[in-house]
Design a protein around this motif. Structure first.
Motif, mmCIF file in Angstrom:
data_model
loop_
_atom_site.group_PDB
_atom_site.id
_atom_site.type_symbol
_atom_site.label_atom_id
_atom_site.label_comp_id
_atom_site.label_asym_id
_atom_site.label_seq_id
_atom_site.Cartn_x
_atom_site.Cartn_y
_atom_site.Cartn_z
ATOM 1 N N TRP A 200 0.756 -0.997 0.344
ATOM 2 C CA TRP A 200 -0.223 -0.474 0.749
ATOM 3 C C TRP A 200 1.289 1.217 -0.210
ATOM 4 O O TRP A 200 0.550 1.891 -0.693
ATOM 5 C CB TRP A 200 -0.794 0.318 1.276
ATOM 6 C CG TRP A 200 -1.666 0.987 1.043
ATOM 7 C CD1 TRP A 200 -1.674 2.429 1.930
ATOM 8 C CD2 TRP A 200 -2.875 0.850 1.025
ATOM 9 N NE1 TRP A 200 -2.228 3.182 2.301
ATOM 10 C CE2 TRP A 200 -3.683 2.864 1.203
ATOM 11 C CE3 TRP A 200 -3.828 0.905 -0.473
ATOM 12 C CZ2 TRP A 200 -4.633 3.669 0.795
ATOM 13 C CZ3 TRP A 200 -4.981 1.581 -0.677
ATOM 14 C CH2 TRP A 200 -5.180 2.710 -0.064
ATOM 15 N N GLN A 265 -9.492 6.020 0.393
ATOM 16 C CA GLN A 265 -8.924 5.157 0.301
ATOM 17 C C GLN A 265 -8.766 4.799 -1.568
ATOM 18 O O GLN A 265 -8.385 4.301 -2.427
ATOM 19 C CB GLN A 265 -9.810 3.673 -0.234
ATOM 20 C CG GLN A 265 -9.105 3.545 1.527
ATOM 21 C CD GLN A 265 -10.631 4.098 2.011
ATOM 22 O OE1 GLN A 265 -12.020 3.674 1.581
ATOM 23 N NE2 GLN A 265 -10.511 4.519 3.917
ATOM 24 N N THR A 293 -4.560 -3.258 -2.434
ATOM 25 C CA THR A 293 -3.118 -3.647 -2.399
ATOM 26 C C THR A 293 -3.375 -5.591 -2.431
ATOM 27 O O THR A 293 -4.363 -5.318 -1.184
ATOM 28 C CB THR A 293 -2.208 -2.972 -2.372
ATOM 29 O OG1 THR A 293 -2.413 -2.836 -0.074
ATOM 30 C CG2 THR A 293 -1.826 -1.421 -3.159
ATOM 31 N N ARG A 296 -3.566 -3.927 2.216
ATOM 32 C CA ARG A 296 -5.250 -3.152 1.933
ATOM 33 C C ARG A 296 -6.028 -3.358 1.079
ATOM 34 O O ARG A 296 -6.276 -3.091 -0.082
ATOM 35 C CB ARG A 296 -4.961 -1.529 2.145
ATOM 36 C CG ARG A 296 -3.648 -1.751 2.869
ATOM 37 C CD ARG A 296 -4.631 -0.895 4.112
ATOM 38 N NE ARG A 296 -3.617 0.032 5.393
ATOM 39 C CZ ARG A 296 -3.097 1.257 5.055
ATOM 40 N NH1 ARG A 296 -4.025 1.896 4.524
ATOM 41 N NH2 ARG A 296 -2.085 1.603 5.850
ATOM 42 N N GLY A 313 -1.701 -3.740 -6.916
ATOM 43 C CA GLY A 313 -2.502 -2.263 -6.673
ATOM 44 C C GLY A 313 -3.309 -2.185 -7.524
ATOM 45 O O GLY A 313 -3.331 -2.151 -8.292
#
Length: 362
Positions: A200, A265, A293, A296, A313
């Motif tokens: 992340w 986010q 990711t 996350r 990601g």
């Protein structure tokens, strides 16, 4: 940046910042207002104050800013994008008159102290404004990551006396609008030499080389494209280009493009396509998705799409129609595998050899 041109109108400033460009600081400098003001002079349309410093008459320096810029470049030294703006300094605006007993001196500019009106916080940019005066004292480069700024002080010497001059209001730089018609690259894949299986923090900060495999970073991408979290706008446009291992090229363009901030986010928002394309149709399903990711997970699936499909990601949905940050394959015999950098086309996840994502704002 393919060049990154931009910043600007790009950068929606979050904090004020002040950076001194004088390596020696300002200690020991006497403000010019502490000396006698003996008149004014006009130079190239600017009205400048004339002061007497240690028996020598000098005029305020005239500083001219370039009001537009051509490109924002990637600095290998700072590992960040930087905009370099040229500055012209005219320190000798005062001439001695015939028959006058008044001694006229020269101001040698050795530094600029620059104050930003609005700019990025140090957490995001690591660099606000920095002025580099060239040896001649006639020119300087202003390196900054701010959407607008004002210059406040010039540091110079009259003989052996260090003097700090203030700039007139006429020297303030208008809000920058940097070559709006250039595209800014924020994602590029050319081969498998750099893994996009990054965590992340790496996706937030960015990684790679802009001229090769590259991800700009979500923080910067958000600041450059975000206008409002409440309504959709068309200030920025997105273009995606991809090429398969068989040489087939795909392209999609969207009239609106935003990446919202960390509180959302880094949610993706895209508008209507310009025309229609298979790549565009597949990517449109990622609009309004938050970034995820492998460490996350913000997708809408019960499981981590990143962990299942290559650890890259992306703005996963459940899970994806396009994923240009997936694992990179060099096996050209693979024609249908969602693990790899690919998009869903006619019932197959077709691996891509190259990809490019870029935007421009108006």
């Amino acid at each position: 940046m393919q060049s990154w041109t931009l910043l600007i109108a790009l950068l929606l400033g979050l904090a004020c910042c002040t950076v001194s460009a004088d390596a020696n600081g300002q200690s020991g400098y006497m403000d010019v207002s502490s000396f006698a003001r003996v008149g004014t002079t006009t130079f190239k349309g600017s009205k400048l104050g004339v002061f007497e410093v240690d028996g020598v008459r000098v005029a305020e320096p005239r500083v001219s800013f370039q009001s537009s810029c051509s490109a924002v470049e990637f600095s290998r030294m700072y590992m960040k994008y930087q905009l370099t703006l040229s500055i012209r300094i005219d320190p000798n605006a005062l001439r001695s008159r015939k028959g006058s007993s008044k001694k006229v001196g020269r101001v040698s500019i050795i530094g600029l102290n620059v104050k930003a009106d609005r700019g990025l916080s140090s957490r995001q940019s690591g660099l606000s404004v920095m002025a580099k005066v060239k040896k001649s004292g006639r020119r300087a480069d202003l390196v900054f990551l701010c959407s607008s700024f004002r210059s406040s002080k010039a540091l110079g010497r009259v003989g052996s006396i260090p003097v700090r001059f203030g700039f007139r209001s006429s020297a303030n730089l208008p809000r920058l609008s940097c070559n709006r018609h250039r595209w800014i690259v924020f994602q590029r894949r050319v081969d498998g030499s750099l893994s996009f299986a990054q965590n992340w923090d790496s996706y937030v900060k960015g990684f790679g080389n802009p001229s090769s495999n590259y991800w700009m970073g979500l923080d910067r991408l958000s600041e450059m494209t975000k206008t409002s979290s409440e309504r959709l706008t068309s200030r920025c446009r997105l273009r995606i280009e991809a090429q398969s291992f068989r040489g087939r090229k795909y392209r999609a363009e969207f009239r609106m493009f935003q990446v919202l901030g960390p509180e959302q986010q880094y949610r993706l928002r895209v508008g209507l396509q310009v025309g229609r394309s298979a790549l565009g149709n597949a990517f449109q399903g990622h609009s309004d998705m938050r970034f995820s990711t492998f460490d996350r997970d913000h997708d809408t699936s019960k499981h981590s799409c990143s962990q299942i499909y290559g650890y890259g990601g992306w703005w996963f949905n459940r899970c994806y129609g396009v994923n240009l940050n997936g694992a990179y394959t060099t096996n050209r015999e693979i024609t249908n595998d969602a693990t790899y950098m690919s998009f869903y086309l006619r019932g197959k996840h077709v691996p891509m050899r190259r990809s490019l994502m870029k935007f421009r704002c108006y």
